[in-house]
Write a protein that holds these residues in place. Structure first.
Motif, PDB file in Angstrom:
ATOM      1  N   GLY A 248      46.423  40.786  16.061  1.00 17.15           N
ATOM      2  CA  GLY A 248      47.810  40.914  16.510  1.00 17.15           C
ATOM      3  C   GLY A 248      48.185  39.996  17.660  1.00 17.15           C
ATOM      4  N   VAL A 249      47.206  39.510  18.422  1.00 16.95           N
ATOM      5  CA  VAL A 249      47.550  38.634  19.568  1.00 16.95           C
ATOM      6  C   VAL A 249      46.807  37.303  19.545  1.00 16.95           C
ATOM      7  N   GLY A 250      45.901  37.124  18.583  1.00 17.84           N
ATOM      8  CA  GLY A 250      45.178  35.852  18.446  1.00 17.84           C
ATOM      9  C   GLY A 250      44.101  35.674  19.500  1.00 17.84           C
ATOM     10  N   LYS A 251      43.751  34.402  19.741  1.00 16.84           N
ATOM     11  CA  LYS A 251      42.664  34.089  20.681  1.00 16.84           C
ATOM     12  C   LYS A 251      43.196  34.118  22.107  1.00 16.84           C
ATOM     13  N   ARG A 252      42.568  34.885  22.941  1.00 21.41           N
ATOM     14  CA  ARG A 252      43.062  35.060  24.325  1.00 21.41           C
ATOM     15  C   ARG A 252      41.885  35.072  25.281  1.00 21.41           C
ATOM     16  N   VAL A 253      42.155  34.697  26.558  1.00 22.24           N
ATOM     17  CA  VAL A 253      41.109  34.815  27.573  1.00 22.24           C
ATOM     18  C   VAL A 253      41.358  36.095  28.382  1.00 22.24           C
ATOM     19  N   PHE A 254      40.309  36.881  28.495  1.00 27.26           N
ATOM     20  CA  PHE A 254      40.368  38.158  29.222  1.00 27.26           C
ATOM     21  C   PHE A 254      39.484  38.075  30.465  1.00 27.26           C
ATOM     22  N   TYR A 255      39.891  38.797  31.498  1.00 28.96           N
ATOM     23  CA  TYR A 255      39.109  38.865  32.735  1.00 28.96           C
ATOM     24  C   TYR A 255      39.306  40.286  33.266  1.00 28.96           C
ATOM     25  N   ALA A 256      38.396  41.166  32.904  1.00 28.57           N
ATOM     26  CA  ALA A 256      38.581  42.579  33.263  1.00 28.57           C
ATOM     27  C   ALA A 256      38.206  42.824  34.723  1.00 28.57           C
ATOM     28  N   LEU A 257      38.936  43.718  35.329  1.00 30.79           N
ATOM     29  CA  LEU A 257      38.667  44.098  36.725  1.00 30.79           C
ATOM     30  C   LEU A 257      38.602  45.622  36.826  1.00 30.79           C
ATOM     31  N   TYR A 258      37.944  46.085  37.874  1.00 33.76           N
ATOM     32  CA  TYR A 258      38.026  47.518  38.147  1.00 33.76           C
ATOM     33  C   TYR A 258      39.483  47.894  38.379  1.00 33.76           C
ATOM     34  N   HIS A 259      39.838  49.120  38.039  1.00 32.00           N
ATOM     35  CA  HIS A 259      41.187  49.601  38.298  1.00 32.00           C
ATOM     36  C   HIS A 259      41.354  49.751  39.810  1.00 32.00           C
ATOM     37  N   PRO A 260      42.487  49.270  40.381  1.00 34.70           N
ATOM     38  CA  PRO A 260      42.659  49.402  41.832  1.00 34.70           C
ATOM     39  C   PRO A 260      42.571  50.855  42.316  1.00 34.70           C
ATOM     40  N   ALA A 261      42.930  51.813  41.457  1.00 40.09           N
ATOM     41  CA  ALA A 261      42.841  53.230  41.867  1.00 40.09           C
ATOM     42  C   ALA A 261      41.386  53.625  42.122  1.00 40.09           C
ATOM     43  N   ALA A 262      40.458  53.011  41.380  1.00 40.09           N
ATOM     44  CA  ALA A 262      39.039  53.353  41.547  1.00 40.09           C
ATOM     45  C   ALA A 262      38.578  53.003  42.955  1.00 40.09           C
ATOM     46  N   ALA A 263      39.150  51.919  43.511  1.00 35.25           N
ATOM     47  CA  ALA A 263      38.762  51.487  44.865  1.00 35.25           C
ATOM     48  C   ALA A 263      39.303  52.435  45.933  1.00 35.25           C
ATOM     49  N   LEU A 264      40.325  53.225  45.569  1.00 35.48           N
ATOM     50  CA  LEU A 264      40.860  54.191  46.548  1.00 35.48           C
ATOM     51  C   LEU A 264      39.894  55.350  46.722  1.00 35.48           C
ATOM     52  N   TYR A 265      39.108  55.613  45.681  1.00 36.34           N
ATOM     53  CA  TYR A 265      38.132  56.721  45.746  1.00 36.34           C
ATOM     54  C   TYR A 265      36.736  56.231  46.092  1.00 36.34           C
TER      55      TYR A 265
ATOM     56  N   ALA B  87      49.991  54.383  45.194  1.00 39.87           N
ATOM     57  CA  ALA B  87      48.950  53.880  46.103  1.00 39.87           C
ATOM     58  C   ALA B  87      48.139  52.756  45.454  1.00 39.87           C
ATOM     59  N   ALA B  88      47.803  52.909  44.172  1.00 41.77           N
ATOM     60  CA  ALA B  88      47.023  51.856  43.483  1.00 41.77           C
ATOM     61  C   ALA B  88      47.843  50.564  43.411  1.00 41.77           C
ATOM     62  N   GLY B  89      49.155  50.716  43.232  1.00 41.61           N
ATOM     63  CA  GLY B  89      50.040  49.551  43.153  1.00 41.61           C
ATOM     64  C   GLY B  89      50.126  48.830  44.480  1.00 41.61           C
ATOM     65  N   LYS B  90      50.088  49.607  45.567  1.00 43.74           N
ATOM     66  CA  LYS B  90      50.147  48.988  46.899  1.00 43.74           C
ATOM     67  C   LYS B  90      48.890  48.123  47.100  1.00 43.74           C
ATOM     68  N   PHE B  91      47.761  48.673  46.682  1.00 47.56           N
ATOM     69  CA  PHE B  91      46.512  47.898  46.803  1.00 47.56           C
ATOM     70  C   PHE B  91      46.559  46.666  45.881  1.00 47.56           C
ATOM     71  N   LEU B  92      47.126  46.830  44.690  1.00 49.51           N
ATOM     72  CA  LEU B  92      47.252  45.682  43.773  1.00 49.51           C
ATOM     73  C   LEU B  92      48.088  44.570  44.430  1.00 49.51           C
ATOM     74  N   SER B  93      49.173  44.942  45.101  1.00 52.06           N
ATOM     75  CA  SER B  93      49.998  43.931  45.786  1.00 52.06           C
ATOM     76  C   SER B  93      49.193  43.235  46.880  1.00 52.06           C
ATOM     77  N   GLU B  94      48.354  43.996  47.586  1.00 52.78           N
ATOM     78  CA  GLU B  94      47.509  43.396  48.627  1.00 52.78           C
ATOM     79  C   GLU B  94      46.523  42.400  48.006  1.00 52.78           C
ATOM     80  N   LEU B  95      45.954  42.798  46.870  1.00 52.14           N
ATOM     81  CA  LEU B  95      45.007  41.905  46.183  1.00 52.14           C
ATOM     82  C   LEU B  95      45.706  40.624  45.726  1.00 52.14           C
ATOM     83  N   LEU B  96      46.916  40.770  45.192  1.00 51.02           N
ATOM     84  CA  LEU B  96      47.672  39.587  44.754  1.00 51.02           C
ATOM     85  C   LEU B  96      47.917  38.652  45.935  1.00 51.02           C
TER      86      LEU B  96
END
Ligand code: URA
Length: 194
Positions: A151-168, A61-70
């Motif tokens: 281990g991965v060097g300099k990276r840009v991060f953009y954290a989001l709520y987990h899509p499963a959290a939006a189901l609840y 279910a969380a993946g389905k919502f992720l696809s909708e968000l994409l």
């Protein structure tokens, strides 16, 4: 060897090498799915029941919502790469233990280094914790930041709520849609700066 094949080999090799004890109880390994040339890499916590049955991340279910968000930003699953901090399902979907995260750490690092995404999107507090310990997803979601990570060097991060959290929690749905809408501009900005 093309990049997709290299990623396939990396996942096969790391699955063979990985010492994570969750291997014993999982039905399938869930290495990740998507393009090895992805600009965006989404990182969840750990596979759930359906992911374990199928061997692919975010197929419930969380993946389905992720696809909708994409779709709201005109992206398809094939355009991005999705994986998890831990590559095997924890029994009864419990939180992964620190040693399970540690055992899967090199694998995730190698995936990031090979794909070399423009933007890393940790989904939810556990994935954020893996990169920036002690931060709160309620404060840090929807804010891009650059960090040097072992281990991965300099990276840009953009954290989001987990899509499963939006189901609840329905109100998080709109927050996720708003945060997602900013992704294309963030990518443009990073590319202009580099
Ligand atoms: N939740 C996650 O964090 N990962 C998955 O693959 C599915 C659900």
């Amino acid at each position: 060897m093309n990049k997709d094949k290299q990623l396939q080999k990396l996942n096969d090799d790391m699955n063979a090498l990985c010492a994570c004890t969750l291997k014993k109880t999982a039905i399938n390994v869930v290495p990740g799915k998507g393009s090895a040339d992805a600009q965006i890499m989404f990182i969840g916590e750990a596979p759930g029941k359906k992911e374990d049955e199928i061997g692919e991340p975010f197929v419930g279910a969380a993946g389905k919502f992720l696809s909708e968000l994409l779709a709201t930003i005109n992206l398809k699953r094939e355009d991005i790469y999705i994986t998890n901090v831990v590559k095997y399902r924890p029994p009864n979907n419990r939180d992964p233990l620190p040693e399970e995260v540690a055992d899967c750490q090199l694998w995730l690092q190698e995936q990031i280094n090979l794909i070399d995404p423009v933007l890393i999107i940790p989904l939810g507090r556990h994935a954020l914790e893996r990169f920036v310990p002690g931060r709160k997803i309620s404060e840090d979601h929807g804010r891009a930041f650059r960090r040097e990570i072992d281990g991965v060097g300099k990276r840009v991060f953009y954290a989001l709520y987990h899509p499963a959290a939006a189901l609840y929690n329905g109100s998080l749905r709109d927050t996720l849609i708003t945060d997602f809408a900013r992704i294309p501009k963030i990518i443009d900005k990073i590319e202009k700066e580099s």
